[in-house]
Design an enzyme around this catalytic site. Structure first.
Site, PDB file in Angstrom:
ATOM      1  CE  LYS A 155      -2.619  -4.595  -7.437  1.00 42.81           C
ATOM      2  NZ  LYS A 155      -2.841  -4.569  -5.982  1.00 42.81           N
ATOM      3  CE  LYS A 179      -5.977  -6.911  -9.062  1.00 43.32           C
ATOM      4  NZ  LYS A 179      -6.035  -6.665  -7.610  1.00 43.32           N
TER       5      LYS A 179
END
Length: 327
Positions: A194, A247
């Site tokens: 992330k 992400k």
């Protein structure tokens, strides 16, 4: 020039193109993010995410009915509590907003797969993803409350938990907590990779989770780094992650490819709020064909190696798959 090799021969008609297609997708790979806020009778538009809504636990099933009818098999729930505090105690409250939403959803839609985001940013008064020591997030103190949060979600009906905080060791801590409670059957979808991305802006308004000071670069990944993604994912695999997530999606297609090829676990990608909002804005201005661009963007994520796509376009993509625009 040797003209015996003609790639166009395999592009001559729709049936043939479909037959030799290298990337195939279907609705079973889609996950739809849903925002649940405290209150009752709430069905409200999210200004930063045109077309998306917030629900209260008692109205959530209205939104989930659309998800089920579209053929999307899973949702990822985010909670917005009425009150926040320094330690984010609402995150693991058995009567918290997500916990009540889970019980409502489980009773009404037993076939729908329920995943919960496990983080503290929506619940803390300072907006950071963990317990603070001064103005720094204390990694190890945060692990205990993340584990409590994950377990409370499972006890309320979650099928899977997805820690998004990026604390070191949180997958292992949550795995131990779940196993210790006799829930070794519950899988963990780790936000393994992330990045500290500028594409999260609309989400922070939607989830009321912007940090009150500083930023999250001390725990989310530097967008400059690619090799570090493999290191992060490998640690989560060692700790017991069952699925890995990258992400954002569109700006990190190279990372999706790296992670999907390096590990034998399912790879998910989250097409985040900024990606969705850009397509929506361009379509509203008449600059693009929304369906065509959204389908092409989704296809690029699958082509990069993602097995699962988390997207605000999930319901529309399911319809467009039925219509043959993407598949």
């Amino acid at each position: 020039m040797d003209m015996t090799k003609r790639p166009r021969r395999l592009r001559g008609n729709p049936a043939l193109r479909g037959m030799v297609r290298e990337t195939r997708v279907d609705k079973s790979s889609l996950i739809y993010p849903v925002f649940v806020r405290e209150g009752s009778g709430v069905v409200e538009e999210i200004p930063s995410l045109y077309g998306q809504l917030r629900y209260s636990p008692d109205t959530l099933c209205q939104g989930l009915e659309e998800v089920v009818k579209a053929g999307v098999p899973a949702v990822l729930l985010f909670g917005l509590p009425a009150e926040k505090d320094a330690c984010g105690s609402g995150a693991w409250d058995e009567n918290g907003v997500v916990q009540r939403a889970l019980r409502q959803a489980r009773a009404a839609f037993p076939e729908l797969y329920l995943i919960t985001d496990v983080c503290l940013c929506e619940y803390t008064s300072h907006g950071h993803c963990g317990i603070l020591d001064g103005e720094t997030v204390d990694n190890d103190k945060t692990l205990e409350v993340l584990s409590r949060t994950a377990l409370s979600h499972v006890e309320a009906g979650a099928d899977m938990v997805a820690p998004s905080d990026m604390m070191d060791g949180r997958v292992g801590a949550i795995r131990r907590a779940l196993d210790g409670a006799g829930r070794s059957d519950v899988p963990i979808l780790s936000y393994a990779v992330k990045y500290a991305s500028a594409f999260y802006g609309p989400f922070r308004e939607a989830a009321d989770s912007a940090p009150a000071f500083g930023d999250r670069r001390g725990y989310q990944m530097d967008p400059h780094n690619r090799r570090e993604a493999i290191k992060e994912a490998a640690l989560d695999v060692e700790e017991g992650a069952d699925l890995l997530m990258v992400k954002p999606a569109l700006s990190y297609l190279d990372v999706i490819r790296d992670v999907s090829q390096a590990f034998p676990l399912p790879c998910a990608a989250y097409s985040v709020s900024g990606e969705y909002a850009m397509i929506k804005a361009a379509a509203a201005a008449g600059l693009i064909d929304e369906a065509a661009v959204a389908c092409e963007a989704a296809l690029s994520v699958y082509r990069a190696g993602a097995d699962i796509l988390i997207t605000y376009y999930a319901k529309e993509l399911a319809r467009w798959m039925d219509e043959g625009r993407i598949g």
